[in-house]
Design a protein around this motif. Structure first.
Motif, PDB file in Angstrom:
ATOM      1  N   GLN A   1      10.143  -4.361  -6.438  1.00 53.02           N
ATOM      2  CA  GLN A   1       8.797  -4.573  -5.899  1.00 53.02           C
ATOM      3  C   GLN A   1       8.885  -4.936  -4.419  1.00 53.02           C
ATOM      4  OE1 GLN A   1       6.539  -7.925  -7.524  1.00 53.02           O
ATOM      5  NE2 GLN A   1       4.776  -6.549  -7.695  1.00 53.02           N
ATOM      6  N   SER A   2       7.966  -4.357  -3.622  1.00 54.81           N
ATOM      7  CA  SER A   2       7.905  -4.702  -2.192  1.00 54.81           C
ATOM      8  C   SER A   2       7.076  -5.971  -2.017  1.00 54.81           C
ATOM      9  CB  SER A   2       7.258  -3.564  -1.402  1.00 54.81           C
ATOM     10  OG  SER A   2       5.869  -3.525  -1.689  1.00 54.81           O
ATOM     11  N   LYS A   3       7.129  -6.523  -0.814  1.00 62.25           N
ATOM     12  CA  LYS A   3       6.311  -7.716  -0.517  1.00 62.25           C
ATOM     13  C   LYS A   3       4.827  -7.432  -0.706  1.00 62.25           C
ATOM     14  CE  LYS A   3       9.057 -10.707   2.423  1.00 62.25           C
ATOM     15  NZ  LYS A   3      10.294  -9.945   2.750  1.00 62.25           N
ATOM     16  N   GLN A   4       4.439  -6.168  -0.515  1.00 61.89           N
ATOM     17  CA  GLN A   4       3.021  -5.796  -0.669  1.00 61.89           C
ATOM     18  C   GLN A   4       2.658  -5.504  -2.124  1.00 61.89           C
ATOM     19  OE1 GLN A   4       5.100  -4.290   1.700  1.00 61.89           O
ATOM     20  NE2 GLN A   4       4.354  -5.683   3.282  1.00 61.89           N
ATOM     21  N   GLY A   5       3.625  -5.579  -3.013  1.00 61.12           N
ATOM     22  CA  GLY A   5       3.323  -5.401  -4.427  1.00 61.12           C
ATOM     23  C   GLY A   5       3.533  -3.993  -4.946  1.00 61.12           C
ATOM     24  N   GLU A   6       3.979  -3.065  -4.078  1.00 59.47           N
ATOM     25  CA  GLU A   6       4.268  -1.708  -4.570  1.00 59.47           C
ATOM     26  C   GLU A   6       5.540  -1.734  -5.414  1.00 59.47           C
ATOM     27  OE1 GLU A   6       3.765   1.187  -0.938  1.00 59.47           O
ATOM     28  OE2 GLU A   6       4.448  -0.784  -0.314  1.00 59.47           O
TER      29      GLU A   6
ATOM     30  N   LYS B   1      11.810   0.866   3.816  1.00 56.65           N
ATOM     31  CA  LYS B   1      11.054  -0.256   3.275  1.00 56.65           C
ATOM     32  C   LYS B   1      11.869  -0.969   2.186  1.00 56.65           C
ATOM     33  CE  LYS B   1       6.452  -1.263   1.813  1.00 56.65           C
ATOM     34  NZ  LYS B   1       5.108  -0.821   2.067  1.00 56.65           N
TER      35      LYS B   1
END
Ligand SMILES: [Zn+2]
Length: 259
Positions: free
Chosen positions: A145-150, A114
């Motif tokens: 930060q990932s695209k999903q906000g993690e 990811k």
């Protein structure tokens, strides 16, 4: 790591990349997001963060808080992580809690397949994580930060040794008081000089180490420290005598370690 700066950074991004802090509505928007003042000693110190605001309550009640002591890790076949960092223009600020360097898009951490984008990195003195109850003089946190906000944070210990050339451009420009972001013309940061050769790591799930202490962070802490000179440690410690949250209980969490 520093949530406030993250919010500051993200609010600047949503303002269309216009990094002008003199723009009044932006400045007031940032001010309103700052929340209560917190610090590292006395009545604003880590033991009292949860009482400073209801937004900070998880700092006191959370069961997956960071940092932790890295001891008794379980050797495991860990999924790979891969860093692809380029040289970045030096954009830094003193946010009241640390020196932070903001990254431009395109620098990535891939963790278990990811992608996480590097937002910023910053420093703690002494280290926040400890190894067998021993702190190192400093620790750097690369916040992604990932695209999903993690969030995924890469923590690297800094121990006293040779001068670290990679730090020099940052240390030369280090503000000794709180400042908005400034861009140092013509200066680039080579982040590969802030990484050790061996990327064996510890992994665990934890939190931001600053209010609001949100439990949203995949931590990767490298086992091998990088070197930093005595003079470099002293220069940072004059600006930040202590900006490390004490270690928190591990509770029922697994701490994994590369084989
Ligand atoms: Zn940090």
């Amino acid at each position: 790591m520093d949530r406030r700066s993250l919010i500051k950074y993200m609010s600047m991004c949503t303002a269309g990349g216009v990094f002008s802090l003199s723009f009044p509505s932006l400045r007031s928007a940032i001010a309103s997001e700052r929340g209560p003042e917190w610090g590292y000693e006395g009545e604003n110190g880590p033991q009292l963060w949860s009482e400073l605001s209801s937004d900070f309550s998880v700092c006191g009640t959370g069961r997956q808080q960071s940092p932790i002591d890295l001891q008794g890790a379980i050797p495991s076949e860990l999924a790979d992580f891969e860093l692809s960092y380029q040289d970045i223009p030096l954009r830094l600020l003193h946010n009241g809690h640390t020196i932070q360097v903001n990254a431009e898009p395109g620098n990535k951490l891939n963790l278990s397949g990811k992608d996480f984008e590097l937002l910023q990195f910053h420093f703690h003195h002494p280290s926040e994580h400890t190894a067998n109850n021993q702190p190192y003089p400093m620790e750097v946190h690369f916040v992604h930060q990932s695209k999903q906000g993690e969030l995924a944070v890469l923590g690297i210990f800094m121990q006293e040794g040779d001068e670290n050339e990679g730090l020099n451009p940052i240390w030369d420009a280090m503000p000794d008081q709180e400042t908005p972001e400034q861009t140092i013309a013509g200066v680039k940061v080579n982040m590969s000089k802030l990484l050790p050769d061996d990327q064996s790591s510890y992994r665990y799930f934890g939190s931001l180490t600053t209010p609001p202490c949100s439990e949203i962070v995949r931590w990767v802490v490298l086992q091998e420290p990088i070197a930093v000179s005595k003079g470099q440690i002293e220069k940072f410690s004059r600006v930040f005598p202590g900006n490390a949250r004490p270690v928190q209980p591990r509770n029922r969490r697994f701490l994994l370690q590369s084989n």
